[in-house]
Design a protein around this motif. Structure first.
Motif, short mmCIF file in Angstrom:
data_model
loop_
_atom_site.label_atom_id
_atom_site.label_comp_id
_atom_site.label_asym_id
_atom_site.label_seq_id
_atom_site.Cartn_x
_atom_site.Cartn_y
_atom_site.Cartn_z
N CYS A 155 -11.03 -2.73 -4.03
CA CYS A 155 -11.46 -2.08 -2.76
C CYS A 155 -13.25 -2.32 -2.52
O CYS A 155 -13.93 -2.89 -2.23
N CYS B 186 -5.59 1.32 4.35
CA CYS B 186 -5.71 -0.13 2.48
C CYS B 186 -6.74 -1.19 3.12
O CYS B 186 -7.06 -1.18 4.06
N CYS C 131 0.78 -0.95 0.20
CA CYS C 131 -0.02 0.22 -0.15
C CYS C 131 0.93 1.18 0.19
O CYS C 131 0.37 2.04 0.09
N GLY D 249 -4.18 -5.17 -1.68
CA GLY D 249 -3.63 -4.91 -2.79
C GLY D 249 -2.12 -6.33 -2.44
O GLY D 249 -1.92 -6.63 -0.67
N CYS E 115 -4.75 3.37 -3.39
CA CYS E 115 -3.66 3.15 -2.41
C CYS E 115 -2.58 3.19 -3.98
O CYS E 115 -2.00 4.15 -3.94
#
Length: 733
Positions: free
Chosen positions: A690, A644, A381, A648, A609
């Motif tokens: 996300c 975050c 992130c 990721g 991010c």
């Protein structure tokens, strides 16, 4: 006390010190400087043993030094989210530098002017100004040290205490404190013993101490000669001159110790941190080091595989814990602390240099320096890098460790499945490439094939909007928006593959190159003006990393299914945009009407991010949200301080025992820490990953009835009344 005060506006540099002591002082000073220089030489010689760094680090050196000086002297990153820490470090830094400069001025006046100019400028108004500034900045220095000690020992700030906290940290801070306080005591004894000259009042701290000594009746040698009541005390040596002498030597020896100690312990960060800022990569994190085409190249089999800059990163770490305090993996109790990874590598390197035994750098369990599960926890992130005040590039070292894991076959089984899916089907879902464009079947209009006709926007849809049912709705929303704006756009259908961003950060570099080669070769056969990406991860890798790949090195490799040999988009001629940037341009140009009165939701927005911290794009999504008429209520952690989602760096495909999940913590923040609190109706995202993580967090956290997860595109579609075209509103209900 001494009734004969010094009249001339200056002072004797070595007052009260004999010629023998003077010679001894300079002998010790020479030894100290020699020890310092040798230690610094050893440090930099060790960096030279590191591997070459793939990025230019010392080009445009004057500009780099100027920029680094601005960053360091302003303390701008120390103030980031920590006013107390910023003031504390600024007081220490500015005070220390002022005292260093002041000492240099004395030396120059004492020796340089005699040899070069034969001018003594250290008197009169210059002396008064000098003494005032030294006292003012010296006081700031002591206050800053006091603030640091209060935070460390009284408050016991948790980020300062960990397994790498040691006696070295205590010696460092107490030595600085001793130097600062000792300097003022030395000044106070001198002023008092020389009769408290009137001009010395500008040395307000020292003069104040001298007044205190006078108030308690501290004897002087002259006073003992005229007042019998002082005799007994003087016999014991308790007079101002003796105390000045003791303080002078104590201060000098402490200073010699500190100077000699600099290259061998924590004080070296005063040099290494500045060097680290000078040699930073402005695009660190956005891009990773180029992929070595040599199959025999190693990544982290030994400490010598690390580049000289990565070794410098280790020495620049001050153990401040800022990276640890913002790491979402650590906050979720995953076994990752960014600071400890850097310091574990440093400790191992120093043990080897001292003759210690070698051990695996990273492995799945056992006695390795870093455990595999630690690096699997990283979300890539970039929060650690953003928070670091000395520009340590954690992700470069972390990716090196992940590469080694992949080379060793120590990656988790779930990630191995993802690699297999991408290799066989070109996507992380393992679904057929022929189904990649099926998401568009429900649209009321046809989406163009960018391989067959010229378009304004070549739209890279991405894996999740193509295969994940929830994100397909987002893809259809975006298609409806582009159609409403009357711009030509097209997709690659089954020639689109996974972008490779996150598997690269997990360490699968060669597969990444294969994907990059396929895409740039495919794009060469298409006619378009701009590339538009649904996913910030795709946007980042196309914008910052594909242009860095040396495809020519791999073009003759029979394992690579492409013949492309050029450097793609080296001059930046092809514009790459995240879709929010593209649509914001369309709104600004009047191609898409958003009056700002259509919707009346209270929403909050999560900065992805890869769009925010990676690429500094914070405004386009917000402008679009507000243009729909929604009231945007920011979470406390927003923009570059965004927290975050946890997806990721491969986190989307891994299972962790974590409490709470990053996605759950973020939704809690939206509902409890915003001004609107539970009045927030929609949690808005601009990233397919996300969306996936927060839909999961909404379920596992028990928030299904409290808030809705939506994409910015879905708000826009609703605002322009294009739901029917997108066929998303009914499906969402």
């Amino acid at each position: 006390m001494n009734i004969v005060a010094q009249a001339e506006v200056t002072r004797e540099t070595y007052w009260g010190i004999s010629s023998t002591e003077y010679a001894l002082f300079y002998l010790l000073a020479t030894i100290t400087i020699a020890v310092l220089l040798y230690g610094v030489y050893q440090r930099f010689a060790r960096y030279a043993e590191g591997d070459d760094d793939p990025f230019a680090r010392i080009d445009d050196l004057p500009d780099r030094v100027t920029s680094a000086a601005k960053i360091v002297l302003s303390n701008e990153k120390n103030f980031n989210r920590d006013l107390y820490g910023g003031l504390m470090h600024s007081f220490i830094l500015w005070g220390f530098l002022t005292l260093f400069i002041a000492t240099s001025i004395i030396a120059f006046n004492q020796y340089g002017t005699d040899l070069l100019l034969n001018i003594d400028f250290w008197r009169g108004d210059f002396y008064r100004g000098y003494q005032f500034m030294v006292d003012a900045m010296g006081l700031l220095f002591v206050v800053g040290i006091g603030m640091a000690m209060y935070r460390r020992y009284w408050v016991r700030n948790e980020r300062l205490w960990d397994r790498h906290t040691s006696n070295e940290d205590d010696v460092f801070i107490w030595t600085l404190f001793g130097l600062g306080v000792g300097g003022f005591l030395l000044e106070g004894f001198r002023i008092y013993a020389t009769g408290m000259p009137e001009h010395e009042i500008v040395s307000f701290v020292g003069y104040g101490l001298a007044m205190a000594f006078d108030a308690i009746g501290l004897p002087t040698i002259e006073g003992t000669a005229t007042d019998p009541t002082y005799t007994a005390v003087s016999v014991l040596g308790a007079n101002a001159e003796t105390l000045h002498w003791l303080t002078w030597w104590s201060h000098s020896l402490l200073a010699f110790f500190f100077i000699a100690w600099i290259p061998y312990a924590k004080p070296f960060h005063m040099i290494s941190s500045f060097a680290n800022v000078v040699t930073r990569d402005e695009k660190a994190g956005q891009r990773l080091p180029n992929v070595p085409s040599d199959l025999d190249a190693t990544n982290a089999e030994s400490i010598d595989d690390f580049t000289w800059k990565e070794i410098l990163d280790q020495d620049a770490c001050t153990k401040c814990g800022r990276c640890s305090s913002v790491c979402p993996a650590k906050a979720s109790d995953r076994p990752l602390d960014p600071r400890n990874v850097i310091l574990d590598l440093k400790k191992y390197r120093e043990s080897l240099d001292a003759g210690g035994d070698e051990q695996p750098i990273i492995a799945d369990g056992g006695t390795s320096v870093i455990n595999a599960e630690t690096m699997e926890s990283c979300m890539a992130c970039m929060a650690c890098m953003d928070a670091c005040p000395v520009e340590i590039e954690h992700l470069q070292s972390f990716t090196r460790l992940n590469r080694q894991l992949t080379d060793q076959g120590d990656v988790s089984s779930s990630m191995q499945d993802v690699f297999q899916n991408v290799m066989q089907n070109g996507n992380t879902f393992g679904d057929s490439p022929r189904n990649r464009g099926d998401w568009a079947d429900e649209l009321e209009f046809d989406v163009a094939d960018a391989r067959e006709e010229e378009v304004d926007y070549l739209w890279y849809v991405g894996d999740f909007p193509s295969y994940d049912e929830r994100n397909k709705k987002v893809a259809r929303s975006l298609a409806a928006i582009l159609e409403e704006a009357d711009v030509s756009f097209g997709i690659l259908f089954d020639d689109e593959k996974y972008d490779g961003n996150d598997i690269r950060r997990v360490g699968e570099e060669f597969l990444y190159v294969e994907l990059a080669g396929h895409h740039v070769e495919t794009w060469e056969d298409c006619e378009f003006d701009k590339i538009v990406c649904t996913d910030p991860h795709s946007y980042n890798t196309f914008e910052n990393e594909y242009p860095e790949v040396d495809f020519e090195e791999f073009s003759d490799d029979p394992m690579m299914p492409f013949d492309y040999e050029d450097q793609w988009n080296a001059d930046g001629e092809i514009e790459v945009l995240h879709w929010t940037q593209a649509v914001e341009e369309l709104v600004s140009a009047g191609h898409l009407e958003l009056s700002g009165t259509e919707l009346d939701y209270t929403v909050t927005y999560h900065d992805p991010c890869h769009l925010g911290r990676y690429n500094d794009e914070y405004e386009a999504p917000r402008e679009l949200i507000e243009a729909t008429g929604c009231t945007l209520d920011e979470m406390p952690r927003n923009r570059d301080n965004s927290f975050c989602c946890g997806g990721g760096g491969g986190g989307l495909w891994m299972d962790f025992e974590e409490e709470p999940k990053p996605s759950e913590e973020r939704i809690r923040e939206a509902l409890e820490d915003t001004d609107a609190g539970a009045g927030v109706e929609k949690f808005v995202v601009a990233c397919p990953m996300c969306m996936t993580m927060y839909e999961d967090g909404r379920k596992t956290g028990g928030y299904e009835d409290e808030i809705e997860i939506v994409d910015v595109a879905e708000l826009i579609v609703e605002a322009i009344g294009a739901e029917e075209k997108a066929k998303v509103a009914a499906a969402a209900d």
